[in-house]
Write a protein that holds these residues in place. Structure first.
Motif, PDB file in Angstrom:
ATOM      1  N   ASP A 114      51.762  10.334  57.297  1.00 27.35           N
ATOM      2  CA  ASP A 114      50.752   9.545  58.001  1.00 27.35           C
ATOM      3  C   ASP A 114      51.352   8.481  58.919  1.00 27.35           C
ATOM      4  O   ASP A 114      50.679   8.010  59.842  1.00 27.35           O
ATOM      5  N   GLY A 115      52.599   8.088  58.671  1.00 33.64           N
ATOM      6  CA  GLY A 115      53.202   7.062  59.508  1.00 33.64           C
ATOM      7  C   GLY A 115      52.393   5.780  59.486  1.00 33.64           C
ATOM      8  O   GLY A 115      52.066   5.255  58.427  1.00 33.64           O
ATOM      9  N   ASP A 116      52.027   5.281  60.653  1.00 33.38           N
ATOM     10  CA  ASP A 116      51.265   4.029  60.764  1.00 33.38           C
ATOM     11  C   ASP A 116      49.762   4.256  60.797  1.00 33.38           C
ATOM     12  O   ASP A 116      48.986   3.299  60.937  1.00 33.38           O
ATOM     13  N   THR A 117      49.322   5.502  60.664  1.00 28.82           N
ATOM     14  CA  THR A 117      47.888   5.800  60.681  1.00 28.82           C
ATOM     15  C   THR A 117      47.225   5.217  59.436  1.00 28.82           C
ATOM     16  O   THR A 117      47.713   5.385  58.316  1.00 28.82           O
ATOM     17  N   LYS A 118      46.108   4.502  59.630  1.00 28.70           N
ATOM     18  CA  LYS A 118      45.398   3.859  58.525  1.00 28.70           C
ATOM     19  C   LYS A 118      44.126   4.635  58.184  1.00 28.70           C
ATOM     20  O   LYS A 118      43.403   5.084  59.080  1.00 28.70           O
ATOM     21  N   PHE A 119      43.870   4.767  56.897  1.00 34.32           N
ATOM     22  CA  PHE A 119      42.648   5.411  56.418  1.00 34.32           C
ATOM     23  C   PHE A 119      41.919   4.426  55.509  1.00 34.32           C
ATOM     24  O   PHE A 119      42.543   3.582  54.862  1.00 34.32           O
ATOM     25  N   GLN A 125      41.981   0.020  52.376  1.00 33.99           N
ATOM     26  CA  GLN A 125      42.981   0.981  52.795  1.00 33.99           C
ATOM     27  C   GLN A 125      43.149   2.082  51.755  1.00 33.99           C
ATOM     28  O   GLN A 125      43.209   1.823  50.558  1.00 33.99           O
ATOM     29  N   ARG A 128      47.098   7.719  51.504  1.00 32.30           N
ATOM     30  CA  ARG A 128      46.955   9.130  51.140  1.00 32.30           C
ATOM     31  C   ARG A 128      48.199   9.618  50.385  1.00 32.30           C
ATOM     32  O   ARG A 128      49.312   9.129  50.612  1.00 32.30           O
ATOM     33  N   CYS A 130      50.653  11.608  50.496  1.00 29.33           N
ATOM     34  CA  CYS A 130      51.524  12.483  51.288  1.00 29.33           C
ATOM     35  C   CYS A 130      52.698  12.963  50.422  1.00 29.33           C
ATOM     36  O   CYS A 130      53.300  12.183  49.688  1.00 29.33           O
TER      37      CYS A 130
END
Length: 282
Positions: A114-119, A125, A128, A130
């Motif tokens: 996901d890197g810097d992607t926020k969910f 937050q 995930r 991963c």
């Protein structure tokens, strides 16, 4: 989804029971499994030797060998435990995979970054899982109030993870209120706890951080393929029941001392709901 037999082995590793398939009704629900995992942690922390659980009977909390799944957790950075009690000493539980798992919602995060992607889940937050492969649990339409707790909107419950050995021995000092006004009282109480060496909040623990859960997860060697796997439960946690601890990566569901076994189990069921079984090949 991951191989069904592998998933049953993972449930066995988590619960300390022998989980076997059946074409009849499942003896336990997904909720029962998260109950067993966190209650075994809680009651062992309280100094008990056994847990009585409906439809199963007595589950031992004692270390049956040096690498028992409920032995003292490793220090951060150490590897998780790898072996559980001898199978002959475990209770046997029958599970119907068709009414227990929900393959439509499986998700393989093994090769996702996901890197810097926020969910977000419930406006909080969602880290995930991963690197893990998720077998979804059949929990939709199983609770009063509908399925909004399982959604992605503001009414959804935040995501938490449970390794097999997360308890107050993580060195957590009390719990902290959500309001900044609570901060002075919290600091005073924390200082007092340092003096008395009482650093544990009474209750059951989980974490919003999959990396923290991985440090305390259960490992098992599969009889299906001979490979070793890690296993973690992915849950949703009731934001009204959860307390944030001094450590931001640990959440506590508080259990008052006046609660009996039935009341304790009811608090867990109101607070933590599982929806995924996570597996990672070592």
């Amino acid at each position: 989804m991951p191989d069904t037999k592998l998933c049953l082995e993972a449930l066995s590793a988590l619960s300390g029971c022998n989980v076997e398939p059946t074409s009849g009704a499942s003896q336990l629900t997904p909720q029962d499994f998260v109950n067993i995992v966190v209650l075994k942690q809680f009651y062992k922390q309280e100094g008990f030797k056994e847990l009585e659980y409906p439809s199963i009977g007595t589950l031992s909390l004692q270390d049956l060998d040096d690498q028992d799944m409920y032995s003292s957790p490793p220090a951060l950075g150490e590897g998780p435990s790898t072996a559980g009690p001898e199978e002959s000493l475990r209770a046997t539980v029958k599970i119907n995979p068709q009414d227990f798992f929900h393959p439509q919602y499986d998700y393989d995060f093994t090769n996702i970054k996901d890197g810097d992607t926020k969910f977000l889940r419930g406006n909080e937050q969602y880290i995930r899982p991963c690197g893990w492969n998720r077998a979804a649990l059949r929990v939709m339409q199983k609770y009063d109030g509908g399925d909004c707790w399982l959604g992605t909107g503001k009414d959804a419950w935040p995501v938490s993870y449970n390794g097999h050995n997360m308890d107050g021995s993580l060195g957590i000092i009390l719990t902290r209120g959500e309001s900044p006004a609570d901060e002075p009282q919290f600091l005073d109480a924390a200082a007092a706890c340092l003096v008395t060496k009482e650093t544990r909040g009474r209750g059951v623990y989980s974490t919003p951080d999959i990396k923290m859960a991985e440090k305390y997860c259960k490992r098992f060697k599969s009889k299906v393929d001979g490979k070793t796997y890690k296993v973690v439960l992915q849950n949703r946690i009731n934001p009204k029941k959860r307390n944030k601890c001094q450590r931001e990566d640990i959440w506590l569901v508080y259990i008052p001392e006046v609660c009996n076994d039935v009341q304790t189990r009811a608090i867990v069921q109101e607070s933590i709901r599982p929806y995924g079984l996570l597996l990672m090949q070592v």
